[in-house]
Design an enzyme around this catalytic site. Structure first.
Site, mmCIF file in Angstrom:
data_model
loop_
_atom_site.group_PDB
_atom_site.id
_atom_site.type_symbol
_atom_site.label_atom_id
_atom_site.label_comp_id
_atom_site.label_asym_id
_atom_site.label_seq_id
_atom_site.Cartn_x
_atom_site.Cartn_y
_atom_site.Cartn_z
ATOM 1 N N ASP A 51 -27.937 -34.140 -26.221
ATOM 2 C CA ASP A 51 -28.026 -32.649 -25.596
ATOM 3 C C ASP A 51 -26.717 -32.093 -25.797
ATOM 4 O O ASP A 51 -26.618 -30.435 -26.028
ATOM 5 C CB ASP A 51 -27.974 -32.877 -23.810
ATOM 6 C CG ASP A 51 -27.924 -31.578 -23.328
ATOM 7 O OD1 ASP A 51 -29.145 -30.876 -23.836
ATOM 8 O OD2 ASP A 51 -27.297 -31.182 -22.336
ATOM 9 N N LEU A 64 -29.506 -25.728 -20.397
ATOM 10 C CA LEU A 64 -29.182 -24.340 -20.718
ATOM 11 C C LEU A 64 -28.743 -24.229 -22.217
ATOM 12 O O LEU A 64 -28.734 -23.099 -22.860
ATOM 13 C CB LEU A 64 -28.032 -24.253 -19.824
ATOM 14 C CG LEU A 64 -28.602 -23.521 -18.470
ATOM 15 C CD1 LEU A 64 -27.318 -23.378 -17.690
ATOM 16 C CD2 LEU A 64 -29.392 -22.262 -18.309
ATOM 17 N N ARG A 65 -28.414 -25.526 -22.701
ATOM 18 C CA ARG A 65 -27.647 -25.363 -24.118
ATOM 19 C C ARG A 65 -28.981 -24.847 -25.208
ATOM 20 O O ARG A 65 -28.612 -24.662 -26.205
ATOM 21 C CB ARG A 65 -27.279 -26.855 -24.591
ATOM 22 C CG ARG A 65 -25.959 -27.014 -23.686
ATOM 23 C CD ARG A 65 -25.210 -28.069 -24.501
ATOM 24 N NE ARG A 65 -23.933 -28.446 -23.749
ATOM 25 C CZ ARG A 65 -23.833 -29.248 -22.701
ATOM 26 N NH1 ARG A 65 -24.984 -29.998 -22.164
ATOM 27 N NH2 ARG A 65 -23.051 -29.399 -21.761
ATOM 28 N N ALA A 66 -30.089 -25.130 -24.579
ATOM 29 C CA ALA A 66 -31.275 -24.672 -25.446
ATOM 30 C C ALA A 66 -31.378 -23.547 -25.933
ATOM 31 O O ALA A 66 -31.138 -22.882 -27.145
ATOM 32 C CB ALA A 66 -32.566 -25.488 -24.950
#
Ligand SMILES: [Zn+2]
Length: 402
Positions: free
Chosen positions: A250, A331-333
């Site tokens: 991730d 949220l990193r997406a």
């Protein structure tokens, strides 16, 4: 031409000089060069090849997505790094090492602890060491412009090497000092970690924490030191050799699945270029000299353009809808997708992200983000919640009115 390292200087080797191709965007340049056959090489005699000239990045056949991901990370470090996933021999390591042709200029701290004027602007005067605070007050520069470097983590690196430790030579003189680790050396640079899935957990955690915070502290007995570590992390792994923990997966921004070349023509061209490089590396580097210089200038221009590139709300909403539809939690997406789209727009010389940019970068930003574990967990949890509600109903009666 001032940014070209000595190895690329036309004086190093006489020979045919390729003409500039007059392409507009970096992507066009990559595609153009990747499709061009290698120029005439003269007789393929052995050139006594002990020197370490990297294979030109632009000479890598195909692998457009891998090249784009690496260039996006060079243009915008906020994409959060790149993970290359694929079998051995697909060209992952070659591609990363080839980036040295294309590394742009960046402000580099003159201080051991990596202090910059930016730190003071965002965190106040206490954000830098006393020495730099004094320099800043006197109007002296804290940084100079220097090329970004490629720092490679050795495969057998220990935690001590990575974060730094006691300087044993200094300790002999009855002064305890800390030695900078690889992470501090990687500040404002690229950090390449090959076989990232084979590192020990403590080393991986140290790298990822530093990458996320941009700063880390080492304590050894009575001494401690804080170092800047704002680097672009590039990892590569062969999934046949071991899984990567999901929480590590991730933390990488862009993910590229690197496969071997599919078409026989591409494979033949790749074979020709590698053979030519093995016998006449200088000649091959020279053959790509002008294209490399052009690409470097484009990358530098895109970096300068990046702060001006905006993401409008309607385009952001499109991206968020994509993430929601794919049921991605992290949220990193979207952070990665939006920052990569800004870099893509900057490479194209625009100051606004358009939906096509999302189309180009979304697969790299979003793949391998959906966790089957989390999906199963939520399904399971839903079953338990329903059961709980039924039993509560049975024993406690109807829920109170709200
Ligand atoms: Zn300092």
């Amino acid at each position: 031409m001032t940014n070209i390292p000595p190895a690329f200087s036309p004086e190093t080797q006489p020979g045919p000089v390729p003409q500039p191709v007059g392409v507009r965007s970096l992507r066009e340049l990559i595609e153009h060069v990747a499709g061009r056959g290698l120029g005439p090489l003269g007789d393929l005699g052995d050139a006594g090849v002990a020197e370490a000239l990297p294979f030109p990045f632009l000479a890598i056949v195909g692998q457009l997505e891998m090249k784009l991901a690496l260039l996006l990370a060079l243009v915008n470090p906020a994409v959060g790094g790149v993970l290359l996933i694929g079998p051995r021999g697909a060209g992952k390591t070659t591609a990363v090492r080839s980036l040295v042709d294309l590394l742009p200029q960046s402000p580099r701290s003159l201080c051991y602890y990596g202090c910059t004027a930016e730190d003071i602007e965002t965190g106040g005067i206490d954000a830098v060491c006393p020495d730099c605070a004094r320099k800043y007050a006197q109007g002296e520069p804290l940084t100079r412009s220097d090329r970004v470097r490629l720092v490679e983590l050795p495969l057998n690196a220990r935690l001590e090497d990575v974060v730094g430790g006691l300087d044993e030579r200094a300790a002999v003189h009855e002064r305890i000092r800390l030695r900078r680790g690889i992470l501090a050396q990687a500040d404002r640079n690229l950090l390449y970690v090959d076989e990232v899935n084979l590192l020990t957990d403590e080393v991986v955690d140290a790298i990822l924490d530093a990458a996320a915070q941009g700063i880390y502290t080492v304590r050894r007995g009575p001494v401690s030191a804080t170092y800047r570590a704002r680097f672009v992390l590039i990892g590569s792994m062969n999934p046949e050799e071991g899984k990567l923990r999901p929480q590590i997966m991730d933390r990488f921004g862009l993910r590229v699945i690197v496969r071997g070349l599919a078409s026989p023509q591409d494979r033949l061209e790749a074979y020709r270029r590698v053979q030519a490089y093995l016998t006449q590396p200088r000649q091959v580097v020279l053959d790509y000299n002008l294209d490399s210089a052009q690409a470097l200038a484009d990358i530098q221009a895109a970096r300068d353009q990046l702060p001006k590139v905006i993401l409008s709300n309607p385009v952001a909403d499109l991206g968020l809808a994509l993430v929601q539809q794919l049921k991605i939690d992290s949220l990193r997406a979207e952070i990665t997708m939006f920052e990569a789209a800004r870099a893509y727009a900057a490479i194209d010389g625009r100051d606004e992200v358009i939906p096509t940019d999302l189309w180009e970068v979304a697969p790299m930003a979003l793949r391998l983000r959906r966790s089957t574990f989390m999906a199963d967990f939520f399904t399971q949890q839903g079953v338990e919640e329903a059961e709980l509600a039924t039993i509560m109903n049975q024993f406690l009666g109807k829920p109170p009115e709200k």
